[in-house]
Design an enzyme around this catalytic site. Sequence first.
Site, short mmCIF file in Angstrom:
data_model
loop_
_atom_site.label_atom_id
_atom_site.label_comp_id
_atom_site.label_asym_id
_atom_site.label_seq_id
_atom_site.Cartn_x
_atom_site.Cartn_y
_atom_site.Cartn_z
N TYR A 201 -7.93 0.47 -7.15
CA TYR A 201 -8.93 0.57 -5.68
C TYR A 201 -10.29 0.26 -5.92
CZ TYR A 201 -10.84 3.22 -1.69
OH TYR A 201 -11.43 3.58 -0.59
N LYS B 45 -10.61 3.92 11.51
CA LYS B 45 -10.63 5.20 11.92
C LYS B 45 -11.22 5.81 12.86
CE LYS B 45 -8.92 5.47 7.52
NZ LYS B 45 -9.55 3.86 7.09
N TYR C 21 -10.39 -3.35 1.34
CA TYR C 21 -9.23 -3.05 2.25
C TYR C 21 -9.06 -4.59 2.62
CZ TYR C 21 -10.01 1.74 1.92
OH TYR C 21 -9.82 3.25 1.71
C1 LIG Z 1 -8.94 3.54 6.00
C2 LIG Z 1 -8.91 1.96 5.84
C3 LIG Z 1 -7.63 1.15 6.01
C4 LIG Z 1 -6.26 1.74 5.65
O1 LIG Z 1 -5.84 2.70 6.66
P1 LIG Z 1 -4.92 3.62 6.23
O2 LIG Z 1 -4.46 4.20 7.73
O3 LIG Z 1 -5.47 4.45 5.52
O4 LIG Z 1 -3.72 3.27 5.65
C5 LIG Z 1 -7.56 -0.07 5.95
N1 LIG Z 1 -8.94 -0.86 5.90
C6 LIG Z 1 -10.22 -0.28 6.19
C7 LIG Z 1 -11.33 -0.69 6.20
C8 LIG Z 1 -10.03 1.17 5.96
O5 LIG Z 1 -11.12 1.89 5.94
#
Ligand SMILES: *Cc1c(COP(=O)(O)O)cnc(C)c1O
Length: 330
Positions: free
Chosen positions: A257, A49, A283
């Site tokens: 999720y 991000k 993630y």
């Molecule tokens: C937000 C996030 C993702 C996914 O990225 P997107 O652009 O939202 O698809 C993957 N890994 C982590 C650790 C994240 O915080």
Amino acid sequence: MYTSKFPKTSLGVFPTPLTELTRLSDKLGGPRIFIKRDDLTGLALGGNKTRKLETILGDALTQGCDTIITAGAAQSNHCRQTAAAAAKLNLECHLILGGEQPDKISGNLLLDKIFACHIHWGGANRKGEDIPELVKQLIAAGKKPYIVPYGGSNALGAISFIDAVEELVNQTEQAFTHIVFASSSGGTHAGLMIGKRIFKQNFKLIGISIDKDEIDHQELDQHIINLANKTAKVIGLGASFSDQDLTLNTDYIGGGYGVVGELENEAIKLTAQLEGILLDPVYTGRAMGGLIDMIRSGQFEKDAKVLFWHTGGAPALFAYSDTLDFSPVH
Ligand SMILES: *Cc1c(COP(=O)(O)O)cnc(C)c1O
């Protein structure tokens, strides 16, 4: 930069490191595996991000906004990095987090608190459903609010991942055959798709889907394709994207999720115990678990060169101490 007409504000440290995971590769008897360390972007414990916020908040500053609003899960990495960016840029920050205030403040939520942002508990709404109402209240209070969309996934967010492909191409001579990464709100995926097209790369992008819920009433695959097409238009690229350009693997969503299962647990332990690198429970643990399963089931040629794009998230580990298991893997 290809997209330099979109002003950025500097929040992180780039290029992020690129290294090879030789012990993991040996253990799996698989192809060479490389890792792109976006967990080391340098803003408040890092993550993908940071890239998106550089372009999105660059726009917020251009527009003269004084307050930013975003939304996510209680353990959102996006919200934590947004809170940090807001602190650095002297912007008031409001987060709408899913669920109720938990008894124990840990992981990303602890960091949100340290940044002293305003936290609103959204109950079932963790994807920004309540943002319009909050915007009204802030305007009534004399603020100039700017909305950072869920996950930072709008065209500006995606543009930062076009730049990330440019960064990668300038960083290495390796011709990767595949890039594997966690895909959720879609901005990372859409940006990588466009970057692949612009910089004429041959790697196959394999997004591991993290979350089966829709965004803006759209299935995720359609959402990503739409975002890629919208972003292409915004940057003036005469290109279009369709189903054929998208690989979104939904085999590893497991319990949904944020639910950690054996797949995530093993991936986190293997990567930590063989490489000294922390993945996260939501993630990258899932995405690496998917990659490991694909390697074991013979989905890569022996001479493939796979890049795992580490998108961050390790601060959430601290909120998952009850679900992770610590037994050695070897
Ligand atoms: C937000 C996030 C993702 C996914 O990225 P997107 O652009 O939202 O698809 C993957 N890994 C982590 C650790 C994240 O915080």
